[in-house]
Design a protein around this motif. Structure first.
Motif, mmCIF file in Angstrom:
data_model
loop_
_atom_site.group_PDB
_atom_site.id
_atom_site.type_symbol
_atom_site.label_atom_id
_atom_site.label_comp_id
_atom_site.label_asym_id
_atom_site.label_seq_id
_atom_site.Cartn_x
_atom_site.Cartn_y
_atom_site.Cartn_z
ATOM 1 N N PRO A 262 86.466 23.267 41.998
ATOM 2 C CA PRO A 262 86.033 23.087 40.602
ATOM 3 C C PRO A 262 84.516 23.004 40.520
ATOM 4 C CG PRO A 262 86.746 20.989 41.507
ATOM 5 C CD PRO A 262 86.928 22.006 42.611
ATOM 6 N N LEU A 263 83.928 23.761 39.604
ATOM 7 C CA LEU A 263 82.486 23.736 39.392
ATOM 8 C C LEU A 263 82.187 23.569 37.903
ATOM 9 C CD1 LEU A 263 81.304 26.621 41.766
ATOM 10 C CD2 LEU A 263 81.237 24.160 42.210
ATOM 11 N N TRP A 264 81.080 22.904 37.610
ATOM 12 C CA TRP A 264 80.708 22.625 36.223
ATOM 13 C C TRP A 264 80.137 23.859 35.517
ATOM 14 C CZ3 TRP A 264 78.072 17.341 34.906
ATOM 15 C CH2 TRP A 264 78.939 16.309 35.251
ATOM 16 N N GLY A 265 80.433 23.950 34.212
ATOM 17 C CA GLY A 265 79.774 24.912 33.347
ATOM 18 C C GLY A 265 80.355 26.303 33.406
ATOM 19 N N THR A 266 79.535 27.255 32.990
ATOM 20 C CA THR A 266 79.974 28.649 32.888
ATOM 21 C C THR A 266 79.518 29.495 34.069
ATOM 22 O OG1 THR A 266 77.958 29.319 31.716
ATOM 23 C CG2 THR A 266 79.803 28.495 30.370
ATOM 24 N N GLY A 267 78.552 28.994 34.810
ATOM 25 C CA GLY A 267 77.990 29.778 35.904
ATOM 26 C C GLY A 267 76.878 30.707 35.465
ATOM 27 N N SER A 268 76.560 30.713 34.170
ATOM 28 C CA SER A 268 75.571 31.656 33.648
ATOM 29 C C SER A 268 74.114 31.229 33.807
ATOM 30 C CB SER A 268 75.844 31.920 32.166
ATOM 31 O OG SER A 268 75.694 30.739 31.405
ATOM 32 N N PRO A 269 73.795 29.929 33.872
ATOM 33 C CA PRO A 269 72.384 29.553 34.030
ATOM 34 C C PRO A 269 71.768 30.158 35.278
ATOM 35 C CG PRO A 269 73.679 27.629 33.453
ATOM 36 C CD PRO A 269 74.655 28.718 33.752
ATOM 37 N N MET A 270 70.472 30.406 35.210
ATOM 38 C CA MET A 270 69.754 30.980 36.340
ATOM 39 C C MET A 270 68.828 29.925 36.934
ATOM 40 S SD MET A 270 68.980 34.850 35.028
ATOM 41 C CE MET A 270 68.812 35.435 36.725
ATOM 42 N N ARG A 271 68.828 29.865 38.251
ATOM 43 C CA ARG A 271 68.026 28.872 38.955
ATOM 44 C C ARG A 271 67.290 29.517 40.127
ATOM 45 N NH1 ARG A 271 68.949 26.660 35.028
ATOM 46 N NH2 ARG A 271 69.849 24.593 34.619
ATOM 47 N N GLU A 272 66.172 28.902 40.462
ATOM 48 C CA GLU A 272 65.353 29.310 41.594
ATOM 49 C C GLU A 272 65.479 28.230 42.668
ATOM 50 O OE1 GLU A 272 60.535 30.152 42.255
ATOM 51 O OE2 GLU A 272 61.299 29.197 40.439
ATOM 52 N N PHE A 273 65.547 28.640 43.924
ATOM 53 C CA PHE A 273 65.722 27.684 45.017
ATOM 54 C C PHE A 273 64.701 27.942 46.115
ATOM 55 C CE2 PHE A 273 69.798 28.011 42.881
ATOM 56 C CZ PHE A 273 70.139 26.672 42.711
ATOM 57 N N LEU A 274 64.170 26.850 46.663
ATOM 58 C CA LEU A 274 63.164 26.928 47.714
ATOM 59 C C LEU A 274 63.577 26.032 48.866
ATOM 60 C CD1 LEU A 274 60.200 27.979 48.369
ATOM 61 C CD2 LEU A 274 59.437 25.729 47.577
ATOM 62 N N HIS A 275 63.546 26.560 50.074
ATOM 63 C CA HIS A 275 63.868 25.744 51.249
ATOM 64 C C HIS A 275 62.793 24.682 51.428
ATOM 65 C CE1 HIS A 275 64.700 24.597 55.403
ATOM 66 N NE2 HIS A 275 65.899 25.150 55.256
ATOM 67 N N VAL A 276 63.208 23.489 51.800
ATOM 68 C CA VAL A 276 62.280 22.368 51.876
ATOM 69 C C VAL A 276 61.203 22.582 52.934
ATOM 70 C CG1 VAL A 276 63.608 20.985 53.535
ATOM 71 C CG2 VAL A 276 62.188 19.840 51.795
ATOM 72 N N ASP A 277 61.492 23.363 53.972
ATOM 73 C CA ASP A 277 60.452 23.652 54.962
ATOM 74 C C ASP A 277 59.329 24.487 54.356
ATOM 75 O OD1 ASP A 277 61.785 22.213 56.850
ATOM 76 O OD2 ASP A 277 62.508 23.932 57.997
ATOM 77 N N ASP A 278 59.647 25.271 53.336
ATOM 78 C CA ASP A 278 58.611 26.033 52.648
ATOM 79 C C ASP A 278 57.718 25.125 51.808
ATOM 80 O OD1 ASP A 278 58.756 28.665 53.523
ATOM 81 O OD2 ASP A 278 60.344 29.201 52.118
ATOM 82 N N VAL A 279 58.294 24.134 51.140
ATOM 83 C CA VAL A 279 57.437 23.234 50.362
ATOM 84 C C VAL A 279 56.572 22.397 51.306
ATOM 85 C CG1 VAL A 279 58.877 21.151 50.053
ATOM 86 C CG2 VAL A 279 57.355 21.863 48.249
ATOM 87 N N ALA A 280 57.089 22.057 52.477
ATOM 88 C CA ALA A 280 56.267 21.352 53.468
ATOM 89 C C ALA A 280 55.097 22.227 53.903
ATOM 90 C CB ALA A 280 57.119 20.949 54.668
#
Length: 319
Positions: free
Chosen positions: A202-220
């Protein structure tokens, strides 16, 4: 600029971001690192923070300490997300200024930007519209931190910088289904469903929102870059400049985990902000770009999750 004997205080060193910064600095040969657990130093206690800074007198401060969580956590604990984050960052930033810390990096989140804003979100869009209601408490605290850094730069010419990462993931993430963000929550759900005979997820919502993801080693890596360079602005977005729908993210994680069951989308639950994509032009022009692609990062994160599953569950039981 850092040098090898710079005394660097990492606030929140056991969190996902702080631990990544610690790993990065250690890999680069920096040994004069200081940090305290929450039981050793309560960052919400102004006098305790003042005393710590007076004793240790760090040259550099990286503020990765915060109370964090997903939509549900923000909804259930609005006071704590607002007040405790204000306490933590106010104490650290003020003590840094009072003790003449040479360089400070304040880490926040892309949620500081308005809910309905032109995409991709630029630093100039700050305070141009209403926030996303589901995480406004955390966002308001972080906006205050950004403005504190800006004020100190303007009034005292401090070399302090705010970095606003997009959605982060990676080692030491929070995989607790009650309080985690979307990507680690999906890893946990698909893994447990796989273990349970590939049961539906089970997952929340419609699945339509768009998100950007960054690996934490990159922010370091972005933190390390910022520490070693003169930065023109007080505020920089840190991200990939690329996004993905929540549905496609779910399918990617499902494939990496090896879950073969159904996905059930609960459309009665909130989607949150329709789209959150960072304009990373400032950081790119400064000379920094990300390295870890999403698929590779998720694979590595799932491997870390599997190796640390017993510890993750033990922490949840204790809390």
């Amino acid at each position: 600029m850092l040098n090898n004997d710079s005394k660097i205080y990492i606030a929140g060193h056991r969190g996902m971001v702080g631990s990544a910064v610690k790993r990065k600095l250690e890999r680069e040969g920096y040994e004069n690192l200081i940090y305290r657990t929450s039981s050793e130093l309560d960052l919400r206690n102004q006098q305790a923070v003042k005393d710590f800074f007076e004793k240790e007198r760090p040259d550099v401060v990286v503020d990765g300490a915060a109370r964090v969580g997903g939509i549900m956590a923000n909804k259930e604990y609005p006071w704590q997300f607002l007040y405790e984050n204000l306490e933590i960052q106010n104490n650290i930033i003020a003590a840094s200024h009072e003790q003449d810390v040479g360089k400070l990096i304040f880490l926040g989140s892309s949620c500081i930007y308005p809910k309905h804003v032109d995409q991709p979100m630029s630093e100039d869009s700050l305070l141009t519209g209403p926030l996303e209601p589901t995480n406004q408490w955390y966002a308001i605290a972080k906006i205050a931190g950004v403005k504190m850094v800006d004020a100190l730069r303007r009034q005292y010419d401090r070399d302090y910088v705010s970095l606003m990462p997009t959605n982060l993931y990676g080692p030491n993430d929070n995989f607790d289904l009650e309080t985690s963000h979307v990507l680690p929550a999906m890893i946990r759900k698909f893994h447990e469903a796989k273990q349970n005979g590939h049961s539906p997820v089970p997952l929340w919502g419609t699945g339509s929102p768009m998100r950007e993801f960054l690996h934490v080693d990159d922010v370091a890596d972005a933190v390390f870059f910022t520490l070693n360079n003169e930065m023109q602005y007080d505020l920089y977005n840190v991200g990939t400049g690329k996004d993905i729908t929540i549905k496609d993210l779910a399918l990617l994680i499902q494939d990496i985990v090896g879950h073969e069951g159904d996905i059930n989308w609960d459309t009665s639950k909130p989607d949150g902000t329709p789209r959150k994509l960072m304009d990373v032009t400032r950081m790119t022009q400064a000379g920094w770009t990300y390295n870890i692609e999403l698929k590779d990062g998720i694979k590595a994160t799932y491997e870390w999750f599997l190796k640390n599953l017993d510890r993750i569950k033990e922490v949840e039981i204790k809390s």
